[in-house]
Structures are given as structure tokens and as C-alpha cells.
Design an enzyme around this catalytic site. Structure first.
Site, short mmCIF file in Angstrom:
data_model
loop_
_atom_site.label_atom_id
_atom_site.label_comp_id
_atom_site.label_asym_id
_atom_site.label_seq_id
_atom_site.Cartn_x
_atom_site.Cartn_y
_atom_site.Cartn_z
N ARG A 111 45.85 47.47 36.35
CA ARG A 111 44.70 48.12 36.13
C ARG A 111 45.17 49.58 37.11
NH1 ARG A 111 38.61 47.33 38.23
NH2 ARG A 111 38.49 46.73 36.29
N HIS A 139 39.70 50.36 28.34
CA HIS A 139 38.84 48.97 29.04
C HIS A 139 38.69 47.94 28.02
CE1 HIS A 139 38.46 46.44 32.05
NE2 HIS A 139 37.04 47.05 32.48
N GLN A 142 37.10 44.07 28.78
CA GLN A 142 35.91 44.21 28.50
C GLN A 142 35.17 44.43 27.68
OE1 GLN A 142 33.96 44.49 31.30
NE2 GLN A 142 32.06 44.15 29.62
N ASP A 235 26.91 52.48 31.55
CA ASP A 235 28.39 53.05 32.78
C ASP A 235 28.22 53.87 33.28
OD1 ASP A 235 31.07 52.20 34.04
OD2 ASP A 235 31.94 52.96 32.69
N CYS A 276 28.70 47.19 32.08
CA CYS A 276 30.08 46.54 32.22
C CYS A 276 30.44 45.99 33.56
CB CYS A 276 31.26 47.31 31.75
SG CYS A 276 30.91 48.88 32.99
N ARG A 320 33.96 37.59 30.44
CA ARG A 320 35.06 38.39 31.09
C ARG A 320 36.12 37.05 31.25
NH1 ARG A 320 34.99 43.06 33.05
NH2 ARG A 320 37.65 43.36 32.57
N1 NVA Z 1 34.39 53.98 33.45
C1 NVA Z 1 34.74 52.68 35.57
C2 NVA Z 1 34.18 51.47 34.50
C3 NVA Z 1 34.93 50.39 35.93
C4 NVA Z 1 34.47 48.67 35.44
C5 NVA Z 1 35.50 52.68 35.61
O1 NVA Z 1 36.95 53.42 35.44
O2 NVA Z 1 34.97 52.85 37.14
N1 CP Z 2 33.75 45.32 33.97
C1 CP Z 2 34.93 45.68 35.63
O1 CP Z 2 35.39 45.52 34.53
O2 CP Z 2 34.15 45.40 36.48
P1 CP Z 2 35.98 45.26 37.96
O3 CP Z 2 36.02 46.44 37.31
O4 CP Z 2 34.75 43.74 38.85
O5 CP Z 2 36.75 44.14 37.41
#
Ligand code: NVA
Ligand code: CP
Length: 339
Positions: A111, A139, A142, A235, A276, A320
Site C-alpha cells: 500500500r 484499489h 476493494q 468515498d 469502502c 475484504r
Molecule cells: N480514497 C481513499 C480510500 C481509502 C480506503 C484513500 O485513498 O484514502
Molecule cells: N477500505 C480500505 O481499504 O480500508 P483500510 O484503509 O482500513 O484498509
């Protein structure tokens, strides 16, 4: 002619566009099977003896826990490196770190702040599969969970569904939905202000994929696009790394907040709400409370919707685990895996 069985062994999981509809079908079926086995108390064993690294430059709850618990349940050992906790990218280049990790591990869950290209570079230099657990532009794990949740709740083929994503249609979640829906032949509308419309290159990639599947992928700033949606999703308005943009985002995105009135515009009393997570739906988080003190309401969804009868967000969150487990098993397990 009979089709060759799906075999994903050794593959990285970077973006859904890398996979055929048959391969995504295989992963969804495998996830459903692993979920049923876990519920029957019979999870485990597919990854016995494997060593997995989780390299996370950004914070996480669902994704980290899904990789870590899923790997453990399948018998693998896991090392977790959280944000700022290794030499990666600071004192050591991506190439040198990846070469090291390739000596120790069988696969990497990543990540980070980069793009899908960062994930591909990690795979290239490490020589082992790398799974994208969120980048700035995608992502994909997800969306597998979201598709499994849709199949469980809607009980009709994905190709017959319509999804509308409301809000920041330029972010990683919007792009992951676009790619996934294009691959699975779905109708998808990115609904938000023109100033945050998807990059034309993303829509062009989706259009190329849609040619083979019949998917309809579009952008709209007109609420008429909500009509007939099976799923309304959203989101947070400022993704990780964009926190300084929140004031501008509130100004642009407040009209796209998911409210009960917005759900009613679908004309579908059985519409599902998906997210998500994490979500800002009240002021019970430090971030939402701090911003409120500055005069900003950063909630992208009403509390009544988040907690209401249309919401399936915690089924989605649970999925997930099962879908990430399917990705790990399909790409790493020894021996034949049935979808
Ligand atoms: N768009 C959000 C998704 C988090 C799971 C981010 O990147 O922070
Ligand atoms: N939806 C998701 O990726 O959640 P986290 O940021 O908690 O991993």
C-alpha cells in the site's frame, strides 16, 4: 473448443484491467468458497510454509487485517512494515529494497503513495508476486470485495447492474470501480463536479475494455444519472495524502453528499449503499470534529444512510477478508486451486 482452466499462480495483482472477466469470475468464486469454508470452521492450509511481506506506506485497518489474518488462516507467516518503519524509499531505493524482499519472501502486499507502476516495479525487482493494497490511482482488492457483496445482495449477474459513484471521481476508488465495471460488462456512472471528472486516459482505458464486455462507463454532473441505480457508492472527499485539499473538496463535493434524498432519486427502493470505509458519516472521529471546529462539514454520507436499511457497508468490509484471501491463494498456493 473448451476453455483452458484459469491459473493465476505467480501473477501479481496490480489492477483489475490486468485480468480477464473469466479470471475475475474465478477469484470471486474462490472467495465465496473460502468464505463458506471459514464459516464452516474449515479454513486454512493453502499457504502453508509461505512467507509474506506487508509493506504499507499509508495507514490501514481493513486491508492490513485482511492480508494478515487471511494469510495466517491459510498457514503463511507475515511480516508487517507500517508507515515510516523501514528504509524503503528513504535510505534505500525501491529497486534495492525490492531485491532484498525478493530474497526473504514469496509475495508482497503493498500500500503506497505511488501508482500501479510502483507495484509493477516492486514485482519486477523482487521477482515475486506483488498485490496492490491501494495506490494513489487504484484499489483493486476493494472492488473484488464490492463485487462479491453485490452478488450476495442483488442476486443478479454483475453485467445486469448499474453503479453510481458519487463524489471525488478522480480518486483511487472511482478508478478501481471504473476498471472493474468495464471488465465485468456493467453500467457505471462517475457522478461529481466537472472539476473532479476522471482523467480522460482512465476513461479511454475503460472504453477499450468495455468494447469486449459491453460495459457502459460514463461521467456525469447531472443528478438524472442516478435513475435506476442498483448501487450508490461514495468515498471520502480527500484521500490519504490530500488532506490539505479538504476545504476545496467540501466546496466542490457538498452537492454530491449521499443523502436519503439522493438515494430516492434512483427510483429504486431496494438500492444498496456501499462505501469502502473508513467513512465520515458523523462527528465521532478526530478528523471530522477538528474540521467542524474550523467550520467544515466533511461528511460524504448522511448518518441516516450509513446506518440505514440500504447500507451494506459492513458486509462489504467483511468481504475484504475473503476476497484478499482468494487473491493470495490463487496467486501463491502450490497445487491446483478451483474457483
Ligand atoms: N480514497 C481513499 C480510500 C481509502 C480506503 C484513500 O485513498 O484514502
Ligand atoms: N477500505 C480500505 O481499504 O480500508 P483500510 O484503509 O482500513 O484498509
Amino acid at each position: 473448443m473448451e476453455k483452458a482452466p484459469v491459473n493465476l499462480k505467480g501473477r501479481s495483482f496490480v489492477t483489475l484491467l490486468d485480468f480477464t472477466p473469466e479470471e475475475l469470475r474465478f477469484l470471486l468464486d474462490l472467495a465465496a468458497r473460502l468464505k463458506a469454508l471459514r464459516r464452516a470452521g474449515r479454513a486454512g492450509g493453502h499457504l502453508a510454509g509461505k512467507n509474506i511481506l506487508l509493506l504499507f506506506e499509508k495507514t490501514s485497518s481493513r486491508t492490513r487485517c485482511s492480508f494478515e489474518l487471511g494469510a495466517a488462516e491459510e498457514g503463511a507467516r507475515v511480516s508487517y512494515i507500517g508507515p515510516g518503519l523501514s528504509q524503503f524509499g528513504k535510505k534505500e531505493s525501491l529497486e534495492d529494497s525490492a531485491r532484498l524482499f525478493g530474497r526473504f519472501y514469496d509475495a508482497i502486499g503493498f500500500r503506497g503513495y505511488g501508482s500501479c507502476e510502483t507495484v509493477r516495479d516492486l514485482a519486477r525487482f523482487s521477482g515475486i508476486p506483488v498485490w496492490n493494497g491501494l495506490t494513489d490511482d487504484d484499489h483493486p482488492t476493494q472492488i473484488l470485495a464490492d463485487f462479491l457483496t453485490m452478488e450476495e445482495h442483488l442476486r443478479k449477474p454483475l453485467a445486469e447492474t448499474k453503479v453510481v459513484f458519487c463524489g471525488d471521481t478522480r480518486n483511487n476508488m472511482a478508478y478501481a470501480w471504473i476498471y472493474g465495471c468495464a471488465r465485468m460488462g456493467m453500467r457505471f456512472v462517475a457522478y461529481g463536479p466537472a472539476a473532479l471528472a476522471p482523467d480522460p486516459a482512465v476513461l479511454a482505458r475503460a472504453a477499450a475494455a468495455a468494447e469486449a464486455t459491453g460495459a457502459e462507463i460514463s461521467f456525469s454532473d447531472d443528478a438524472a444519472c442516478l435513475a435506476g441505480a442498483d448501487v450508490i457508492c461514495t468515498d471520502i472527499w480527500a484521500s490519504m495524502g490530500e488532506e490539505d485539499k479538504i476545504a476545496e473538496r467540501v466546496r466542490l463535493l457538498a452537492p454530491y453528499k449521499v443523502t436519503e434524498a439522493l438515494l430516492a432519486r434512483t427510483g429504486n427502493d431496494a438500492v444498496r449503499f456501499m462505501h469502502c470505509l473508513p467513512a465520515f458519516h458523523d462527528f465521532e472521529t478526530a478528523t471530522a470534529a477538528e474540521q467542524r471546529a474550523l467550520g467544515l462539514d466533511i461528511r460524504e454520507v448522511e448518518d441516516a444512510v450509513f446506518r440505514g436499511r440500504h447500507s451494506v457497508v459492513f458486509d462489504e468490509a467483511e468481504n475484504r477478508l475473503h476476497t484478499i484471501k482468494a487473491v493470495m491463494v490463487a496467486t501463491l498456493a502450490d497445487g491446483a486451486i478451483e474457483g
